[in-house]
Design a protein around this motif. Structure first.
Motif, short mmCIF file in Angstrom:
data_model
loop_
_atom_site.label_atom_id
_atom_site.label_comp_id
_atom_site.label_asym_id
_atom_site.label_seq_id
_atom_site.Cartn_x
_atom_site.Cartn_y
_atom_site.Cartn_z
N VAL A 19 -39.62 -10.86 10.46
CA VAL A 19 -39.49 -11.64 12.18
C VAL A 19 -40.46 -11.85 11.86
O VAL A 19 -41.04 -12.72 12.55
CB VAL A 19 -38.58 -10.75 13.13
N GLU A 20 -41.84 -10.74 11.63
CA GLU A 20 -43.34 -11.07 12.06
C GLU A 20 -44.15 -12.12 11.41
O GLU A 20 -44.72 -13.36 12.28
CB GLU A 20 -44.44 -9.75 11.88
N THR A 21 -43.63 -12.62 9.53
CA THR A 21 -44.02 -13.67 9.29
C THR A 21 -43.38 -14.75 9.53
O THR A 21 -42.85 -15.77 8.59
CB THR A 21 -44.15 -13.30 7.83
N GLN A 22 -41.86 -14.88 10.49
CA GLN A 22 -40.52 -16.24 10.48
C GLN A 22 -40.26 -16.29 9.36
O GLN A 22 -40.35 -17.52 8.53
CB GLN A 22 -41.55 -17.17 11.02
N ASN A 23 -40.19 -15.50 8.22
CA ASN A 23 -38.90 -15.14 7.03
C ASN A 23 -37.69 -15.40 7.63
O ASN A 23 -36.63 -14.64 6.83
CB ASN A 23 -39.93 -14.06 6.42
N ALA A 24 -37.28 -17.11 7.52
CA ALA A 24 -36.16 -17.24 7.89
C ALA A 24 -34.90 -16.99 6.53
O ALA A 24 -34.15 -16.57 6.78
CB ALA A 24 -36.05 -18.89 8.44
N GLU A 25 -35.39 -17.09 5.82
CA GLU A 25 -34.81 -17.20 4.39
C GLU A 25 -34.01 -15.97 3.98
O GLU A 25 -33.28 -15.38 3.86
CB GLU A 25 -35.06 -17.59 3.13
N TYR A 26 -35.41 -15.16 4.38
CA TYR A 26 -35.10 -13.69 4.39
C TYR A 26 -33.69 -13.18 5.34
O TYR A 26 -32.46 -12.20 5.16
CB TYR A 26 -35.74 -12.49 4.32
N ASN A 45 -30.94 -7.04 17.22
CA ASN A 45 -32.03 -6.14 18.03
C ASN A 45 -33.50 -6.66 17.58
O ASN A 45 -33.64 -5.94 15.93
CB ASN A 45 -31.65 -4.81 17.92
N CYS A 46 -34.25 -7.02 18.11
CA CYS A 46 -35.48 -6.74 17.85
C CYS A 46 -36.76 -5.93 19.35
O CYS A 46 -37.44 -6.86 19.65
CB CYS A 46 -36.19 -8.45 17.78
N GLY A 47 -35.48 -4.84 19.69
CA GLY A 47 -35.98 -3.88 20.72
C GLY A 47 -38.09 -3.61 20.15
O GLY A 47 -38.38 -2.70 21.29
N THR A 48 -37.95 -3.69 19.12
CA THR A 48 -39.48 -3.13 19.37
C THR A 48 -40.69 -3.66 19.21
O THR A 48 -41.24 -3.56 19.12
CB THR A 48 -39.59 -2.29 17.15
N MET A 49 -40.28 -4.85 19.25
CA MET A 49 -40.90 -6.06 18.90
C MET A 49 -41.32 -5.96 21.35
O MET A 49 -41.07 -7.69 21.52
CB MET A 49 -40.48 -7.48 18.70
N ILE A 50 -41.44 -5.19 21.87
CA ILE A 50 -41.98 -5.22 23.52
C ILE A 50 -42.58 -6.70 23.38
O ILE A 50 -42.40 -6.92 25.20
CB ILE A 50 -42.38 -3.72 24.12
N PHE A 51 -44.03 -6.46 22.92
CA PHE A 51 -44.71 -7.54 23.89
C PHE A 51 -44.40 -9.64 22.87
O PHE A 51 -44.87 -10.10 23.89
CB PHE A 51 -46.22 -7.64 22.78
N ASN A 52 -43.33 -9.64 22.43
CA ASN A 52 -42.94 -11.01 22.26
C ASN A 52 -40.85 -11.21 22.03
O ASN A 52 -40.71 -12.04 21.44
CB ASN A 52 -43.61 -11.61 21.09
N GLU A 53 -40.51 -10.18 22.68
CA GLU A 53 -39.58 -9.42 22.18
C GLU A 53 -38.08 -10.60 22.30
O GLU A 53 -37.53 -11.58 21.73
CB GLU A 53 -38.64 -8.69 23.02
N LEU A 54 -38.44 -11.48 23.79
CA LEU A 54 -38.29 -12.57 24.30
C LEU A 54 -38.14 -14.25 23.30
O LEU A 54 -36.91 -14.45 22.80
CB LEU A 54 -38.08 -13.33 25.81
N GLU A 55 -38.83 -14.03 22.52
CA GLU A 55 -39.95 -15.36 21.64
C GLU A 55 -38.64 -15.04 20.28
O GLU A 55 -38.11 -15.70 19.82
CB GLU A 55 -40.39 -15.31 21.61
N MET A 56 -38.75 -13.71 20.09
CA MET A 56 -38.63 -12.95 19.14
C MET A 56 -36.78 -13.08 18.37
O MET A 56 -36.60 -13.38 18.27
CB MET A 56 -38.96 -11.51 17.60
N MET A 57 -35.99 -13.10 20.13
CA MET A 57 -34.95 -12.47 19.80
C MET A 57 -34.21 -14.43 19.89
O MET A 57 -32.91 -14.16 19.63
CB MET A 57 -34.21 -12.24 20.93
N GLU A 58 -34.71 -15.01 20.20
CA GLU A 58 -34.69 -16.81 20.11
C GLU A 58 -34.93 -17.06 18.74
O GLU A 58 -33.11 -17.97 18.16
CB GLU A 58 -35.49 -17.51 21.53
N TRP A 59 -35.74 -16.83 18.04
CA TRP A 59 -35.74 -17.07 16.70
C TRP A 59 -34.82 -16.23 16.05
O TRP A 59 -34.20 -16.90 14.92
CB TRP A 59 -36.98 -16.88 15.93
N LEU A 60 -34.26 -15.57 16.22
CA LEU A 60 -33.22 -14.70 15.04
C LEU A 60 -32.04 -14.80 15.73
O LEU A 60 -31.44 -15.46 14.54
CB LEU A 60 -33.36 -12.84 15.31
N ALA A 81 -34.30 -9.94 27.02
CA ALA A 81 -34.00 -10.08 25.65
C ALA A 81 -32.42 -10.37 25.91
O ALA A 81 -31.89 -11.19 25.21
CB ALA A 81 -34.25 -9.39 24.82
N ILE A 82 -31.59 -9.55 26.55
CA ILE A 82 -29.89 -9.87 25.99
C ILE A 82 -29.33 -11.16 26.45
O ILE A 82 -29.30 -11.84 25.89
CB ILE A 82 -28.86 -8.45 26.89
#
Length: 266
Positions: A19-26, A45-60, A81-82
């Protein structure tokens, strides 16, 4: 039986790095592998990424849906985030993980269940914490059942989680879960039951053995949904085999089908 694939969770090191490296293929490969292995839903679930969870949830969510047309379980302690995840779901009826009888959490999550017509995991806990006994858990079940159904949530969309705790910390931890399941199955036959198994073995050796045994025990008491690793072929074999033995698989059709596909490992 509803199997929710648990692997797309940033608490797992490899997923967090992807997620941090935006490795979409993985992420796409992980999503597809879980569905191919028999998962019906995918937990996101990207709940550990508390500072940018909304952005990461969208990407995931978007990345997962590029790989599979499967319903998602949107999982986070953060209601924002939900909602971000729910707003992006394209396929099937979403599942929210989770609501509780804690006043603040209930008030935050119920409107999302109603707005997105989602299934809901209902944890057997309230503002006093996790009840230690089946009797106390059932009081929470009764309160949540009444409040959720009165709010218009269909019984079949409610998934009660009796909250598995480690047997290493209390001899009756497993028994209280089994007794809770038996009572839910008897008193509220139209709702579902769900759990994550791995907590039961926390702190003990040979954890997979304990998890597999507890799966069989909980299925016997009426559990019909699990959040687990569907890539664990032995565990999935226990799921299919137990369904056949409990009379939940007419003429063992699903068991035989899975065997022919080579997915079952004895």
């Amino acid at each position: 039986m509803l199997i929710i694939g648990e692997l797309i969770n940033t608490s797992r090191k490899a997923v967090r790095e992807a997620v941090e490296t935006q490795n979409a293929e993985y992420i796409r490969q992980l999503a597809k592998a879980q569905i191919d292995a028999g998962a019906n839903y995918l937990d996101v679930n990207c709940g550990t990424m508390i500072f940018n969870e909304l952005e990461m949830m969208e990407w995931l969510v978007n990345t997962v849906q590029e790989a599979v047309e499967a319903p998602l379980c949107i999982d986070s302690p953060n209601p924002l985030a939900i909602e971000k995840g729910l707003s992006l779901v394209k396929y099937g009826q979403p599942l929210i993980n989770s609501i509780t009888a804690e006043v603040e959490r209930y008030q935050q999550i119920l409107p999302l269940v109603q707005k997105y017509k989602a299934k809901i995991v209902a944890l057997c806990m309230d503002d006093t914490g996790i009840p230690e006994t089946a009797e106390k858990r059932m009081r929470v079940v009764k309160n949540l059942y009444q409040s959720l159904t009165e709010a218009g949530i269909p019984e079949e969309d409610i998934y009660f989680d009796p909250l598995v705790t480690p047997v290493s910390t209390g001899d009756r931890a497993g028994v209280e879960v089994l007794e809770t399941l038996a009572r839910i199955s008897k008193e509220y036959p139209n709702v579902h039951k769900v759990c994550g198994l791995s907590n039961v073995s926390f702190g003990l050796p040979n954890r997979k053995v304990l998890n597999q045994l507890f799966l069989v025990q909980t299925m016997t008491m009426g559990m019909d949904s699990y959040i687990l690793d569907p890539l664990d072929r032995v565990m999935m074999g226990f799921v299919h085999g137990s369904q056949a033995l409990l009379g939940l698989d007419p003429y063992c059709g699903n068991y035989l089908s899975v065997h022919r596909q080579g997915l079952y490992q004895s």
